[in-house]
Design a protein around this motif. Structure first.
Motif, PDB file in Angstrom:
ATOM      1  N   PHE A  31       3.749  71.917  28.491  1.00 40.84           N
ATOM      2  CA  PHE A  31       4.386  70.671  28.055  1.00 40.84           C
ATOM      3  C   PHE A  31       5.532  70.277  28.958  1.00 40.84           C
ATOM      4  CE2 PHE A  31       7.754  68.625  25.423  1.00 40.84           C
ATOM      5  CZ  PHE A  31       7.137  67.380  25.337  1.00 40.84           C
ATOM      6  N   LYS A  32       5.497  69.034  29.412  1.00 40.15           N
ATOM      7  CA  LYS A  32       6.596  68.436  30.170  1.00 40.15           C
ATOM      8  C   LYS A  32       7.098  67.240  29.365  1.00 40.15           C
ATOM      9  CE  LYS A  32       6.089  71.286  33.616  1.00 40.15           C
ATOM     10  NZ  LYS A  32       5.145  72.183  32.900  1.00 40.15           N
ATOM     11  N   ALA A  38       2.825  59.804  26.236  1.00 38.17           N
ATOM     12  CA  ALA A  38       1.398  59.720  26.543  1.00 38.17           C
ATOM     13  C   ALA A  38       0.581  60.642  25.645  1.00 38.17           C
ATOM     14  CB  ALA A  38       1.162  60.075  28.012  1.00 38.17           C
ATOM     15  N   ILE A  39       1.113  61.817  25.330  1.00 39.42           N
ATOM     16  CA  ILE A  39       0.405  62.742  24.442  1.00 39.42           C
ATOM     17  C   ILE A  39       0.254  62.138  23.057  1.00 39.42           C
ATOM     18  CG2 ILE A  39       0.580  64.972  23.271  1.00 39.42           C
ATOM     19  CD1 ILE A  39       1.913  66.059  25.827  1.00 39.42           C
ATOM     20  N   PHE A  40       1.315  61.551  22.534  1.00 42.31           N
ATOM     21  CA  PHE A  40       1.246  60.961  21.198  1.00 42.31           C
ATOM     22  C   PHE A  40       0.350  59.732  21.159  1.00 42.31           C
ATOM     23  CE2 PHE A  40       5.413  63.136  20.209  1.00 42.31           C
ATOM     24  CZ  PHE A  40       4.869  63.961  19.230  1.00 42.31           C
ATOM     25  N   ARG A  65      15.144  68.018  20.722  1.00 45.28           N
ATOM     26  CA  ARG A  65      14.651  66.936  19.867  1.00 45.28           C
ATOM     27  C   ARG A  65      13.185  66.637  20.167  1.00 45.28           C
ATOM     28  NH1 ARG A  65      19.953  64.953  20.757  1.00 45.28           N
ATOM     29  NH2 ARG A  65      19.282  63.651  22.503  1.00 45.28           N
ATOM     30  N   ILE A  66      12.837  66.615  21.464  1.00 38.10           N
ATOM     31  CA  ILE A  66      11.443  66.331  21.828  1.00 38.10           C
ATOM     32  C   ILE A  66      10.526  67.472  21.382  1.00 38.10           C
ATOM     33  CG2 ILE A  66       9.847  65.963  23.730  1.00 38.10           C
ATOM     34  CD1 ILE A  66      12.056  64.635  25.260  1.00 38.10           C
ATOM     35  N   LEU A  67      10.914  68.723  21.673  1.00 35.16           N
ATOM     36  CA  LEU A  67      10.047  69.841  21.331  1.00 35.16           C
ATOM     37  C   LEU A  67       9.893  69.983  19.818  1.00 35.16           C
ATOM     38  CD1 LEU A  67       8.281  72.079  22.395  1.00 35.16           C
ATOM     39  CD2 LEU A  67      10.260  73.605  22.381  1.00 35.16           C
ATOM     40  N   THR A  68      10.929  69.718  19.062  1.00 37.08           N
ATOM     41  CA  THR A  68      10.819  69.758  17.598  1.00 37.08           C
ATOM     42  C   THR A  68       9.767  68.759  17.126  1.00 37.08           C
ATOM     43  OG1 THR A  68      13.114  70.459  17.334  1.00 37.08           O
ATOM     44  CG2 THR A  68      12.078  69.433  15.436  1.00 37.08           C
ATOM     45  N   THR A 267      -6.782  78.773  26.233  1.00 36.15           N
ATOM     46  CA  THR A 267      -6.728  78.645  27.689  1.00 36.15           C
ATOM     47  C   THR A 267      -5.720  77.579  28.082  1.00 36.15           C
ATOM     48  OG1 THR A 267      -9.054  79.289  27.888  1.00 36.15           O
ATOM     49  CG2 THR A 267      -8.065  78.112  29.753  1.00 36.15           C
ATOM     50  N   LEU A 268      -4.727  77.967  28.862  1.00 32.44           N
ATOM     51  CA  LEU A 268      -3.668  77.046  29.255  1.00 32.44           C
ATOM     52  C   LEU A 268      -3.875  76.524  30.669  1.00 32.44           C
ATOM     53  CD1 LEU A 268      -0.745  75.951  28.356  1.00 32.44           C
ATOM     54  CD2 LEU A 268       0.044  77.545  30.100  1.00 32.44           C
ATOM     55  N   ILE A 269      -3.725  75.211  30.832  1.00 36.95           N
ATOM     56  CA  ILE A 269      -3.642  74.603  32.154  1.00 36.95           C
ATOM     57  C   ILE A 269      -2.170  74.548  32.547  1.00 36.95           C
ATOM     58  CG2 ILE A 269      -4.128  72.575  33.553  1.00 36.95           C
ATOM     59  CD1 ILE A 269      -6.643  73.999  32.527  1.00 36.95           C
ATOM     60  N   GLU A 270      -1.812  75.298  33.610  1.00 32.69           N
ATOM     61  CA  GLU A 270      -0.428  75.317  34.107  1.00 32.69           C
ATOM     62  C   GLU A 270      -0.298  74.348  35.277  1.00 32.69           C
ATOM     63  OE1 GLU A 270       1.878  79.351  33.775  1.00 32.69           O
ATOM     64  OE2 GLU A 270       0.006  79.697  34.847  1.00 32.69           O
ATOM     65  N   TRP A 271       0.755  73.525  35.233  1.00 33.02           N
ATOM     66  CA  TRP A 271       1.035  72.617  36.350  1.00 33.02           C
ATOM     67  C   TRP A 271       2.533  72.367  36.327  1.00 33.02           C
ATOM     68  CZ3 TRP A 271      -3.349  69.149  38.231  1.00 33.02           C
ATOM     69  CH2 TRP A 271      -3.036  68.568  39.456  1.00 33.02           C
ATOM     70  N   ASP A 272       3.292  73.123  37.120  1.00 34.83           N
ATOM     71  CA  ASP A 272       4.753  73.134  37.023  1.00 34.83           C
ATOM     72  C   ASP A 272       5.467  72.433  38.172  1.00 34.83           C
ATOM     73  OD1 ASP A 272       4.794  74.689  34.614  1.00 34.83           O
ATOM     74  OD2 ASP A 272       4.283  76.442  35.824  1.00 34.83           O
ATOM     75  N   ASN A 273       4.774  72.179  39.268  1.00 36.48           N
ATOM     76  CA  ASN A 273       5.375  71.521  40.423  1.00 36.48           C
ATOM     77  C   ASN A 273       4.530  70.316  40.814  1.00 36.48           C
ATOM     78  OD1 ASN A 273       7.513  73.559  40.930  1.00 36.48           O
ATOM     79  ND2 ASN A 273       5.762  74.899  41.356  1.00 36.48           N
ATOM     80  N   GLU A 274       5.190  69.294  41.391  1.00 39.32           N
ATOM     81  CA  GLU A 274       4.472  68.048  41.701  1.00 39.32           C
ATOM     82  C   GLU A 274       3.677  67.591  40.474  1.00 39.32           C
ATOM     83  OE1 GLU A 274       5.035  66.564  44.540  1.00 39.32           O
ATOM     84  OE2 GLU A 274       6.174  68.228  45.393  1.00 39.32           O
ATOM     85  N   VAL A 275       4.352  67.545  39.332  1.00 41.25           N
ATOM     86  CA  VAL A 275       3.680  67.300  38.052  1.00 41.25           C
ATOM     87  C   VAL A 275       3.069  65.900  38.031  1.00 41.25           C
ATOM     88  CG1 VAL A 275       3.994  67.143  35.558  1.00 41.25           C
ATOM     89  CG2 VAL A 275       5.239  68.886  36.865  1.00 41.25           C
TER      90      VAL A 275
END
Length: 306
Positions: A31-32, A38-40, A65-68, A267-275
């Protein structure tokens, strides 16, 4: 103090619910906060979300606040990147206390960490560094995992590393080392398949042979990510676990091999850089979901046939 036996379930103990450790056996995404709207707004509902624990160790503010809000709608996995499980100087008690606050606050379905170290005395190194695979390190890592599990009062998953060098001092294989950790501590395992491919390429061994020796029945979550390709000083391929691009085709092949053998797993898709935009992450998640769906049908058929 060790955890009670009831807290030491493995993938083999997931029963008929189609879930392992509370996470659905679907694709999730790291989650970013920039993706929240966009997710909602998306009719597609991702299977679960995963966040780095260290991003939520402050007392309050906009990230919380966002993660809650996200936590109210999605299963959650908390993934640590800074505990330094392999550190020879012991765990940082303040960091561990902050991790407990985060897990108590959000009550995630899963908590995980890396088989690595990243601290030296008072210095924090912004990397996940390898450990030697020997008895002294095994004892230390197991002690640290016991400390973490007893402090936060739950099992954790341990992730296999991506490595770029090995230690001459190692006296056992990585798979034997990880198997011994899981057996001694009761922790589960997080299999990062991109890490398997990266390490196998960098060290010149077979990723398939590694997976054949890995304690697969202890896996409770899988990570998939992209990697960068380079050439080392000897002209040989060098892969970097960069998390900045789509999952490689060879990693997808290894993933399908594991899912075919074990059945569906979170199964997690990781994408942490150049998101990228959410739609790019969604596309990767849908590719994973297609593999999971295909093998869900297959494994249900095998179950009914037996």
């Amino acid at each position: 103090m060790s955890l009670p036996d009831t807290a030491k379930a493995t993938h083999a103990d997931t029963g008929q619910s189609g879930e392992a450790s509370g996470l659905p056996c679907r694709a999730g995404a790291g989650f970013k906060p920039q993706h929240a709207d966009a997710i909602f707004a998306d009719a597609f509902r991702i299977g679960f979300l995963e966040v780095h624990a260290e991003n939520y160790m402050g007392a309050g503010g906009h990230p919380h606040r966002i993660l809650t809000r996200m936590r109210a709608d999605f299963p959650l996995s908390i993934h640590g990147v800074g505990l330094s499980i392999g550190s020879p100087t012991g765990l940082d008690p303040q960091h561990l206390a902050r991790l407990k606050v985060v897990t108590d606050r959000y009550q995630p379905e899963q908590v995980s960490e890396h088989l690595a170290w990243s601290t030296h005395e008072s210095h924090f190194l912004n990397d996940l560094l390898p450990v030697p695979y020997d008895e002294a390190t095994l004892d230390r890592v197991c002690d640290h995992i016991d400390q973490v599990q007893n402090t936060i009062d739950r099992r954790i998953l341990l992730e296999n590393p991506s490595t770029y060098l090995g230690f001459e001092a190692s006296t056992m294989s990585e798979t034997d080392f990880i198997r011994a950790i899981a057996r001694r501590t009761g922790c589960g395992l997080l299999l990062d398949i991109n890490n398997v491919h990266v390490s196998a390429t960098n060290h010149g061994y077979s990723a398939g042979d590694y997976l054949a020796e890995f304690p697969l029945q202890s896996i409770e979550e899988i990570h998939l990510a992209g990697h960068a390709q380079d050439i080392d000083d000897c002209g040989l391929p060098l892969l970097i676990d960069s998390h900045d691009r789509p999952v490689d085709d060879l990693v997808w092949d290894l993933y399908e091999h594991v899912i075919a053998k074990l059945g569906p797993l979170p199964t997690l898709i990781e994408w942490d850089n150049e998101v990228p935009d959410w739609q790019v992450l969604k596309r990767e998640a849908l590719l994973a979901d297609a593999i999971l769906d295909r093998h869900t049908v297959r494994h249900l058929g095998l179950r009914h046939a037996s």
